[in-house]
Write an enzyme that holds these catalytic residues in place. Structure first.
Site, PDB file in Angstrom:
ATOM      1  N   ASN A 143       0.861  -1.185   0.000  1.00 16.64           N
ATOM      2  CA  ASN A 143       0.000   0.000   0.000  1.00 16.64           C
ATOM      3  C   ASN A 143       0.897   1.234   0.000  1.00 16.64           C
ATOM      4  OD1 ASN A 143      -1.803   2.044   0.526  1.00 16.64           O
ATOM      5  ND2 ASN A 143      -2.361   1.341   2.577  1.00 16.64           N
ATOM      6  N   LYS A 167       0.048   4.229  -0.251  1.00 16.86           N
ATOM      7  CA  LYS A 167      -0.609   5.408   0.342  1.00 16.86           C
ATOM      8  C   LYS A 167      -0.397   6.621  -0.576  1.00 16.86           C
ATOM      9  CE  LYS A 167      -0.276   3.248   4.806  1.00 16.86           C
ATOM     10  NZ  LYS A 167      -0.209   3.364   6.257  1.00 16.86           N
ATOM     11  N   HIS A 223      -9.669   1.237   5.203  1.00 12.78           N
ATOM     12  CA  HIS A 223      -8.381   1.412   5.883  1.00 12.78           C
ATOM     13  C   HIS A 223      -8.582   2.388   7.044  1.00 12.78           C
ATOM     14  CE1 HIS A 223      -4.261   2.585   6.678  1.00 12.78           C
ATOM     15  NE2 HIS A 223      -3.883   1.489   6.038  1.00 12.78           N
ATOM     16  N   GLU A 278      -6.935   4.782   8.017  1.00 14.04           N
ATOM     17  CA  GLU A 278      -6.706   6.194   7.666  1.00 14.04           C
ATOM     18  C   GLU A 278      -7.934   6.786   6.979  1.00 14.04           C
ATOM     19  OE1 GLU A 278      -2.929   5.609   5.691  1.00 14.04           O
ATOM     20  OE2 GLU A 278      -2.044   5.084   7.626  1.00 14.04           O
ATOM     21  N   GLU A 307      -5.497  -5.017  10.662  1.00 12.03           N
ATOM     22  CA  GLU A 307      -4.452  -4.016  10.853  1.00 12.03           C
ATOM     23  C   GLU A 307      -4.693  -3.270  12.156  1.00 12.03           C
ATOM     24  OE1 GLU A 307      -2.421  -2.812   6.995  1.00 12.03           O
ATOM     25  OE2 GLU A 307      -4.154  -1.511   7.204  1.00 12.03           O
ATOM     26  N   GLY A 365       2.517   2.142  10.847  1.00  9.48           N
ATOM     27  CA  GLY A 365       3.487   3.221  10.723  1.00  9.48           C
ATOM     28  C   GLY A 365       4.275   3.497  11.991  1.00  9.48           C
ATOM     29  N   SER A 393       3.354  -2.308  10.257  1.00  9.49           N
ATOM     30  CA  SER A 393       4.799  -2.328  10.476  1.00  9.49           C
ATOM     31  C   SER A 393       5.465  -3.654  10.105  1.00  9.49           C
ATOM     32  CB  SER A 393       5.134  -1.955  11.937  1.00  9.49           C
ATOM     33  OG  SER A 393       4.765  -0.619  12.187  1.00  9.49           O
TER      34      SER A 393
HETATM   35  P1  PGA Z   1       2.810   0.185   7.661  1.00  8.81           P
HETATM   36  O1  PGA Z   1       1.332   0.434   7.044  1.00  8.81           O
HETATM   37  O2  PGA Z   1       3.323  -1.093   7.078  1.00  8.81           O
HETATM   38  O3  PGA Z   1       3.606   1.396   7.230  1.00  8.81           O
HETATM   39  O4  PGA Z   1       2.643   0.093   9.136  1.00  8.81           O
HETATM   40  C1  PGA Z   1       0.442  -0.631   6.874  1.00  8.81           C
HETATM   41  C2  PGA Z   1      -0.863  -0.134   6.313  1.00  8.81           C
HETATM   42  O5  PGA Z   1      -1.321   0.950   6.716  1.00  8.81           O
HETATM   43  O6  PGA Z   1      -1.486  -0.798   5.475  1.00  8.81           O
END
Ligand code: PGA
Length: 249
Positions: A8, A10, A95, A97, A162, A168, A207
């Site tokens: 992803n 983003k 997601h 976010e 997740e 992150g 992560s």
């Molecule tokens: P990350 O993000 O691997 O940077 O923690 C995962 C995600 O948001 O899908």
């Protein structure tokens, strides 16, 4: 069931850097990762230029969201049929976010999942608890509700677990936590959809890095990983794609 490694991106990548990264991944992926499904979710702006770079290598292309209607007066939104028209195969929905920054409810996400399926896209539905949910010992309540409210009855797609506190932060969930959540989610999904346990693939995200990918992918119930930060270089994304695989060449 084949495991999926999904990147992803983003809101990262301009045309030059995004196409370069896609080419590097495509070049490195063929011999090493044949036994896993690879999918990349770039920003909307790169979907059409990445489609011809990825599809000859069997790498899937995902969008990071779609609107719940097939068309209409929705300035700034992108509909599922538009994504299908570009050669997109998957769409990430719900997601954290999007849930947090755009106040998306599970009811809305459920309608987006239905719209995606109607257009022939495979939805990748994200669920996960926050740090506060964890501290208050209500993880299973939250995940159970997200499954019930975001998954339409005829769901046929992928779920991504997740934990919001792991995204992150550099701090992935422990193998024990992932294993417990996978067992809970597989059972909750099977109950909700009235299907067999394990009929739905569940990814872990939060992560994931090349060095811990093999142990995460080996956790019972894990059907792959959804990778954010570590999908932004070919070396780390391919490192995850190869993790735990015996060399295929
Ligand atoms: P990350 O993000 O691997 O940077 O923690 C995962 C995600 O948001 O899908």
């Amino acid at each position: 069931m084949r495991q999926m490694i999904m990147g992803n991106w983003k809101m990262h990548g301009l045309r030059g850097s995004g196409e370069r990264l896609a080419r590097e991944i495509a070049k490195g992926a063929d011999p090493a990762c044949v036994s896993r499904d690879l999918v990349i979710a770039p920003p909307f702006t790169l979907l059409s230029s990445l489609a011809p770079l990825l599809s000859p290598h069997g790498i899937g292309l995902a969008a990071q969201d779609c609107h719940e209607d097939p068309d209409g007066a929705h300035t700034g939104d992108i509909a599922a049929p538009m994504l299908a028209d570009l050669g997109v195969s998957h769409v990430i929905l719900g997601h954290s976010e999007r849930r947090q920054n755009h106040h998306e409810s599970s009811a809305l996400i459920c309608r987006k999942v239905e719209a995606a399926q109607k257009s022939g896209l495979i939805p990748v539905l994200c669920v996960g608890e926050t740090e506060a949910d964890k501290a208050a010992d209500r993880v299973e309540d939250v995940l159970g509700r997200q499954i019930e409210e975001s998954l339409p009855r005829g769901f046929s797609g992928i779920v991504a677990y997740e934990p919001v506190w792991a995204i992150g932060t550099g701090q992935a969930a422990t193998e024990q936590d992932i294993s417990d959540r996978m067992a809970f989610l597989h059972a909750a999904i099977a109950r909700h959809l009235e299907t067999d346990d394990k009929a739905t693939r569940i990814l872990y995200g939060g992560s994931v890095k090349p060095e811990d990918a093999a142990s995460i992918l080996a956790v019972p119930g894990v059907g792959g990983v959804l990778v954010g930060g570590a999908s932004l270089t070919a070396e780390s994304f391919l490192g995850i794609a190869r993790a735990g695989l015996k060399p295929a060449y």
